[in-house]
Design an enzyme around this catalytic site. Structure first.
Site, PDB file in Angstrom:
ATOM      1  N   TYR A 135       0.457  -1.186  -0.201  1.00 18.07           N
ATOM      2  CA  TYR A 135      -0.018  -0.104   0.017  1.00 18.07           C
ATOM      3  C   TYR A 135       0.627   1.249   0.450  1.00 18.07           C
ATOM      4  CZ  TYR A 135      -3.815   3.110   1.693  1.00 18.07           C
ATOM      5  OH  TYR A 135      -4.998   4.151   1.777  1.00 18.07           O
ATOM      6  N   ALA A 136       1.986   1.190   0.471  1.00 19.84           N
ATOM      7  CA  ALA A 136       3.151   2.313   1.142  1.00 19.84           C
ATOM      8  C   ALA A 136       3.642   2.740  -0.350  1.00 19.84           C
ATOM      9  CB  ALA A 136       3.722   2.431   1.820  1.00 19.84           C
TER      10      ALA A 136
END
Length: 249
Positions: A159-160
């Site tokens: 996600y990051a």
């Protein structure tokens, strides 16, 4: 909150526009006078209530059942929808998913799915709308990133990476398309109360709340207010920026 008619005559695309942050952005835009093209992967029959509500503000609202991470689908459907609308002025890349887990045990599928929905989808939609905006020599592209894209977070490497990628893409696109009057900016929300975050344990949510200077968790409407600013001429000289919406987390 009363919203002024600052998007009258504008057409906006909001991906993932019928739930969570996307729905709040869609509602703010509709109240501000915009016509809307919304995308979803849900069955259209499940979205009737949302669409009726958005249309009650007087603008045109169309829904596309579209997997924005699929380049072929986007290229086939989105330009056709934009042409039917007579053009597009605003694109909000909001579609996103999470598949959290430690990198040591993360599956390739969980990595690929998050990068596809959270990052590649923006590539797909931007390529589909840029010819329209370029001809008009105007447009606002708003990519919904995350504070995690700036700080990282254990258990969210996929996600990051996707949200950080959106930031790099946005800054580069701002330089490429600025000469043609097209602005690109990011919003980096912090902890926002949505269906996605509702799954977290209560103690974890309270821990996050304690880290916020305003001592409250964010709402989708908080993010929508920033999006409305970036979509309108109020932000006419804002380009290539990342605006945090974190309550000072």
């Amino acid at each position: 909150m009363e919203i002024p008619q600052i998007l009258t005559g504008k057409a906006a695309i909001v991906t993932g526009g019928v739930r969570g942050i996307g729905r709040a952005i869609s509602e703010a835009f509709a109240k501000a006078g915009a016509d809307l093209i919304l995308t979803t992967t849900r069955d259209k029959s499940a979205c009737g209530e949302v669409l009726d509500h958005l249309r009650s503000f007087g603008g045109r609202v169309e829904l596309l059942k579209l997997n924005v991470s699929d380049k072929t689908e986007v290229a086939a459907q989105l330009p056709e929808a934009v042409t039917a609308f007579g053009g597009v002025d605003i694109l909000v890349n909001n579609a996103g998913i999470t598949r959290d887990g430690l990198m040591l045990r993360m599956s390739e599928q969980d990595w690929d799915e998050v990068l596809a929905v959270d990052l590649k989808s923006a590539f797909n939609t931007v390529q589909a709308v840029l010819p329209f905006m370029s001809r008009k020599r105007s447009g606002s592209i708003i990519n919904i990133s995350s504070v995690v894209g700036l700080t990282g977070n254990a258990g969210q490497c996929n996600y990051a990476a996707a949200k950080a990628g959106l930031i790099g893409m946005s800054k580069s696109l701002a330089r490429e398309m600025g000469p043609r009057g097209i602005r690109t900016n990011c919003i980096a929300p912090g902890f926002i109360c949505t269906d996605m975050t509702a799954k977290l344990p209560e103690q974890m949510a309270q821990d996050w709340k304690n880290r916020v200077a305003l001592r409250r968790l964010g709402t989708p409407e908080d993010v929508a207010g920033v999006a409305l600013f970036l979509a309108s001429d109020l932000s006419a000289y804002v380009n290539g920026e990342v605006i945090g919406c974190t309550g000072c987390m």
